[in-house]
Design an enzyme around this catalytic site. Structure first.
Site, PDB file in Angstrom:
ATOM      1  N   PRO A  12       0.820  -1.223   0.000  1.00 33.06           N
ATOM      2  CA  PRO A  12       0.000   0.000   0.000  1.00 33.06           C
ATOM      3  C   PRO A  12       0.853   1.271   0.000  1.00 33.06           C
ATOM      4  O   PRO A  12       0.351   2.353  -0.311  1.00 33.06           O
ATOM      5  CB  PRO A  12      -0.807  -0.108   1.299  1.00 33.06           C
ATOM      6  CG  PRO A  12      -0.792  -1.555   1.650  1.00 33.06           C
ATOM      7  CD  PRO A  12       0.514  -2.093   1.149  1.00 33.06           C
ATOM      8  N   GLU A  18       3.683  -8.540   8.618  1.00 32.67           N
ATOM      9  CA  GLU A  18       3.715  -7.069   8.683  1.00 32.67           C
ATOM     10  C   GLU A  18       4.635  -6.494   7.620  1.00 32.67           C
ATOM     11  O   GLU A  18       4.867  -5.283   7.580  1.00 32.67           O
ATOM     12  CB  GLU A  18       4.174  -6.598  10.072  1.00 32.67           C
ATOM     13  CG  GLU A  18       3.409  -7.191  11.239  1.00 32.67           C
ATOM     14  CD  GLU A  18       1.896  -7.066  11.096  1.00 32.67           C
ATOM     15  OE1 GLU A  18       1.424  -5.935  10.869  1.00 32.67           O
ATOM     16  OE2 GLU A  18       1.205  -8.094  11.210  1.00 32.67           O
ATOM     17  N   ARG A  34      -2.040  -8.054 -20.808  1.00 34.11           N
ATOM     18  CA  ARG A  34      -2.926  -7.538 -21.855  1.00 34.11           C
ATOM     19  C   ARG A  34      -2.169  -6.718 -22.887  1.00 34.11           C
ATOM     20  O   ARG A  34      -2.632  -6.547 -24.015  1.00 34.11           O
ATOM     21  CB  ARG A  34      -4.038  -6.678 -21.241  1.00 34.11           C
ATOM     22  CG  ARG A  34      -4.977  -7.443 -20.338  1.00 34.11           C
ATOM     23  CD  ARG A  34      -6.048  -6.553 -19.730  1.00 34.11           C
ATOM     24  NE  ARG A  34      -7.014  -6.103 -20.710  1.00 34.11           N
ATOM     25  CZ  ARG A  34      -7.060  -4.903 -21.248  1.00 34.11           C
ATOM     26  NH1 ARG A  34      -6.185  -3.990 -20.883  1.00 34.11           N
ATOM     27  NH2 ARG A  34      -7.955  -4.595 -22.141  1.00 34.11           N
ATOM     28  N   ASP A  51      -6.487  -0.570 -25.873  1.00 34.13           N
ATOM     29  CA  ASP A  51      -6.432   0.866 -25.616  1.00 34.13           C
ATOM     30  C   ASP A  51      -7.633   1.414 -24.872  1.00 34.13           C
ATOM     31  O   ASP A  51      -7.790   2.615 -24.773  1.00 34.13           O
ATOM     32  CB  ASP A  51      -6.277   1.627 -26.936  1.00 34.13           C
ATOM     33  CG  ASP A  51      -4.841   1.581 -27.426  1.00 34.13           C
ATOM     34  OD1 ASP A  51      -3.992   1.069 -26.677  1.00 34.13           O
ATOM     35  OD2 ASP A  51      -4.600   2.042 -28.538  1.00 34.13           O
TER      36      ASP A  51
END
Ligand code: 4GY
Length: 251
Positions: free
Chosen positions: A89, A116, A154, A169
């Site tokens: 994060p 952690e 992709r 796109d």
């Protein structure tokens, strides 16, 4: 062929998502290869320990640096140009643009955290980039790794059906997608917009662009700051900001 190495304590978590559908087919076609590695294989001692208590005290466990350092040394010796990525994060928000650029690399090594997190010295010395897939906390880096491999793949030529880049796109015009419909023409009393049945492809293209602009304005106005917009687009947006005609107050 693009090579993804994944270093994790739970390699089984990634197996089925990588075997199914588009990614499974791309692997069979040798457009990409995902190699899963169990971090425990580089741990030492009877219990092959990969974690330890935090210096300074506190809750939870921290991943020991030595097994990760040994594992990454071996993986990097086999893929010397591969970038090492950490999912956390605290990383740079991962975007369509990052996926497109990372797809040009010949190899990527994903380090999946648990508990952690890692000893800070791992991040300082062995990691090339840190990415976040959103402002929430997961139990490990395995799902973010799958998300990134999926989004990156992709952009590998041949992975998506058609060789034209239109489907790849979908986000690169910087706007949200227009609504899609298929048969039946009426579902639970809701009709498909008439224009889509008209066969007038010019009109349909203009309607879809307008829908993209409306949706983006309603749901993600922040994207309009950076999306490349034509003079026609700006006219449509101006009309949206104006009160709906016929409801103006008369003085
Ligand atoms: N959000 N974006 C995320 C995450 C789990 C403990 C460090 C996220 O990318 N990764 O929540 N990761 C934690 C688990 C170790 C990573």
């Amino acid at each position: 062929m693009m090579i993804f190495d994944v270093l994790t304590l739970f390699p089984d978590m990634l197996v089925s998502p990588l075997q199914e559908s588009i990614l499974g087919r791309a692997s069979k076609q040798q457009l990409l290869q995902v190699r899963l590695h169990n971090l425990r294989d580089w741990a030492e001692g009877k219990h092959q320990t990969t974690d330890d208590t935090p210096y300074g005290g506190g809750d939870g466990m921290v991943m020991k640096p030595e097994p990760v350092a040994r594992a990454l040394a071996q993986l990097k010796s086999k893929s010397p140009r591969a970038k090492v990525l950490l999912m956390t994060p605290q990383g740079t928000p991962f975007s369509h643009q990052h996926a497109c650029e990372l797809a040009k690399e010949e190899g990527l090594i994903f380090l999946c955290g648990r508990y952690e997190g890692f000893d800070e010295r791992i991040r300082q010395t062995l990691i090339d980039a840190e990415y976040s897939i959103g402002d929430f906390v997961l139990t490990g880096g395995e799902l973010p790794t799958l998300v990134m491999i999926d989004a990156i793949s992709r952009f590998i030529p041949g992975v998506l059906g058609g060789s034209d880049s239109a489907e790849i796109d979908s986000f690169s015009d910087g706007l949200l997608e227009y609504p899609q419909y298929t048969r039946p023409a009426v579902f639970k009393g809701m009709a498909v917009p008439e224009i889509l049945l008209s066969g007038d492809h010019g009109k349909i293209a203009r309607w879809r662009r307008e829908q993209q602009l409306v949706r983006t304005w309603q749901r993600r106005p922040d994207l309009l700051q950076t999306a490349p917009l034509s003079a026609d687009d700006l006219k449509i947006l101006e009309q949206l900001q104006r009160p709906v005609s016929g409801t103006e107050e008369i003085d």
